[in-house]
Design a protein around this motif. Structure first.
Motif, PDB file in Angstrom:
ATOM      1  N   VAL A   3     -77.055   7.230  23.360  1.00 41.81           N
ATOM      2  CA  VAL A   3     -76.223   6.539  24.339  1.00 41.81           C
ATOM      3  C   VAL A   3     -76.061   7.495  25.508  1.00 41.81           C
ATOM      4  O   VAL A   3     -75.392   8.529  25.392  1.00 41.81           O
ATOM      5  N   LEU A   4     -76.700   7.178  26.618  1.00 38.50           N
ATOM      6  CA  LEU A   4     -76.741   8.089  27.753  1.00 38.50           C
ATOM      7  C   LEU A   4     -75.449   8.051  28.555  1.00 38.50           C
ATOM      8  O   LEU A   4     -74.751   7.032  28.606  1.00 38.50           O
ATOM      9  N   GLU A   5     -75.159   9.147  29.212  1.00 39.34           N
ATOM     10  CA  GLU A   5     -74.131   9.157  30.242  1.00 39.34           C
ATOM     11  C   GLU A   5     -74.621   8.305  31.417  1.00 39.34           C
ATOM     12  O   GLU A   5     -75.813   8.051  31.549  1.00 39.34           O
ATOM     13  N   PRO A   6     -73.712   7.808  32.263  1.00 36.04           N
ATOM     14  CA  PRO A   6     -74.148   6.952  33.373  1.00 36.04           C
ATOM     15  C   PRO A   6     -75.098   7.690  34.315  1.00 36.04           C
ATOM     16  O   PRO A   6     -74.851   8.827  34.704  1.00 36.04           O
ATOM     17  N   ARG A   7     -76.218   7.029  34.636  1.00 44.87           N
ATOM     18  CA  ARG A   7     -77.206   7.573  35.559  1.00 44.87           C
ATOM     19  C   ARG A   7     -77.588   6.483  36.549  1.00 44.87           C
ATOM     20  O   ARG A   7     -77.900   5.356  36.152  1.00 44.87           O
ATOM     21  N   ALA A  67     -72.631   2.362  32.269  1.00 44.20           N
ATOM     22  CA  ALA A  67     -72.286   2.251  33.689  1.00 44.20           C
ATOM     23  C   ALA A  67     -71.216   3.239  34.124  1.00 44.20           C
ATOM     24  O   ALA A  67     -71.016   3.450  35.322  1.00 44.20           O
ATOM     25  N   SER A  68     -70.518   3.844  33.162  1.00 44.14           N
ATOM     26  CA  SER A  68     -69.435   4.779  33.494  1.00 44.14           C
ATOM     27  C   SER A  68     -69.114   5.604  32.261  1.00 44.14           C
ATOM     28  O   SER A  68     -69.553   5.282  31.150  1.00 44.14           O
ATOM     29  N   ALA A  69     -68.332   6.659  32.453  1.00 47.37           N
ATOM     30  CA  ALA A  69     -67.922   7.474  31.313  1.00 47.37           C
ATOM     31  C   ALA A  69     -67.100   6.646  30.325  1.00 47.37           C
ATOM     32  O   ALA A  69     -67.237   6.785  29.105  1.00 47.37           O
ATOM     33  N   ALA A  70     -66.256   5.773  30.851  1.00 52.80           N
ATOM     34  CA  ALA A  70     -65.452   4.922  29.976  1.00 52.80           C
ATOM     35  C   ALA A  70     -66.339   3.960  29.190  1.00 52.80           C
ATOM     36  O   ALA A  70     -66.121   3.723  27.995  1.00 52.80           O
ATOM     37  N   LEU A  78     -68.875   2.183  24.254  1.00 53.75           N
ATOM     38  CA  LEU A  78     -70.083   1.762  23.555  1.00 53.75           C
ATOM     39  C   LEU A  78     -70.305   2.596  22.297  1.00 53.75           C
ATOM     40  O   LEU A  78     -70.646   2.052  21.236  1.00 53.75           O
ATOM     41  N   VAL A  79     -70.097   3.887  22.383  1.00 52.39           N
ATOM     42  CA  VAL A  79     -70.258   4.740  21.205  1.00 52.39           C
ATOM     43  C   VAL A  79     -69.282   4.306  20.106  1.00 52.39           C
ATOM     44  O   VAL A  79     -69.659   4.181  18.931  1.00 52.39           O
TER      45      VAL A  79
END
Length: 247
Positions: free
Chosen positions: A120-124, A78-81, A86-87
């Motif tokens: 693990v995707l960046e937020p989109r 949901a966000s960069a943080a 998560l990673v």
């Protein structure tokens, strides 16, 4: 016709350990551990009337080879943080960074404890309503050909098709996307460790659905399964999948 993707089937030597990893990773429930099949699913998931997909980890005797899986999961953030958190959490659970030629990209490529790759995707914005699994990604040679087959094979909606990718999603507009991604070297060389399982609708005859898939270009697959209630097939590029019986 109402075949729906219902399971992402993952093979593992230790199905309980890999199932536990994915349950923790996705925040889902774990069941069936110790029977050779460990289910990982969101609370209340009904596999006979699926609106998304869950994960089923199946015990096999042999570890995976070094060949990259042609099917993998992309996880939403949901966000960069959130992505960074998560990673870090996944690595603490036993995930390891892997390099599959991704170069400098905004997503992070990891592998589960038995080496199955995922991202693990960046937020989109497009993934804000998918749940923890944003996309089930399938490497392929010809996305347009895959779109023709899979659009007819399942009752999901074809959202987009180009020379580079084809994207489908549940007709209800919920759950993850299914993406066929044109990938260099995407030709199949070894059996996949990850594949999709489909389930017929309540009013559909399984054998009639299997016959329909064969007419679309699916091929029967013998992996030593013997006399089982499901049918193993491959799509026109050789991706394995199964059609489950409802009982």
């Amino acid at each position: 016709m109402a075949l729906r993707p219902v399971l992402v089937n993952v093979k593992a030597v230790d199905d309980v350990a890999v199932g536990r990893f994915w349950a923790e990773a996705l925040g889902w429930e774990l069941s069936g551990g110790g029977s050779g099949a460990t289910a990982v699913k969101p609370p209340g998931f009904d596999w006979l009337d699926p609106v998304g997909v869950c994960v089923d980890v199946i015990a096999v005797p042999k570890p995976r080879t070094a060949t990259k899986n042609r099917v993998h999961l992309d996880l939403a953030t949901a966000s960069a943080a959130h992505q960074a958190e998560l990673v870090a959490r996944l690595r603490a659970l036993g995930a390891t960074p892997v390099h599959v030629g991704q170069g400098d990209v905004p997503w992070t490529v990891l592998a589960d404890p038995e080496g199955n790759e995922f991202c693990v995707l960046e937020p989109r914005e497009v993934h804000r309503d998918t749940g923890p699994i944003a996309v089930v990604v399938v490497d392929c040679v010809d996305p347009r050909a895959m779109a023709r087959f899979w659009d007819e094979a399942v009752d999901w909606t074809l959202c987009e098709v180009t020379d580079d990718h084809a994207v489908l999603r549940s007709a209800q507009g919920v759950g993850p996307y299914l993406e066929f991604l044109r990938t260099p070297g995407g030709v199949k060389t070894v059996p996949d460790r990850v594949h999709l399982d489909l389930v017929p609708g309540p009013d559909d005859d399984k054998e009639a659905e299997v016959a329909r898939l064969r007419a679309l270009g699916a091929t029967d697959l013998d992996v030593g399964q013997g006399d089982v209630p499901w049918t193993c097939l491959t799509d026109p590029e050789g991706h394995e999948f199964c059609v489950l019986a409802r009982s």
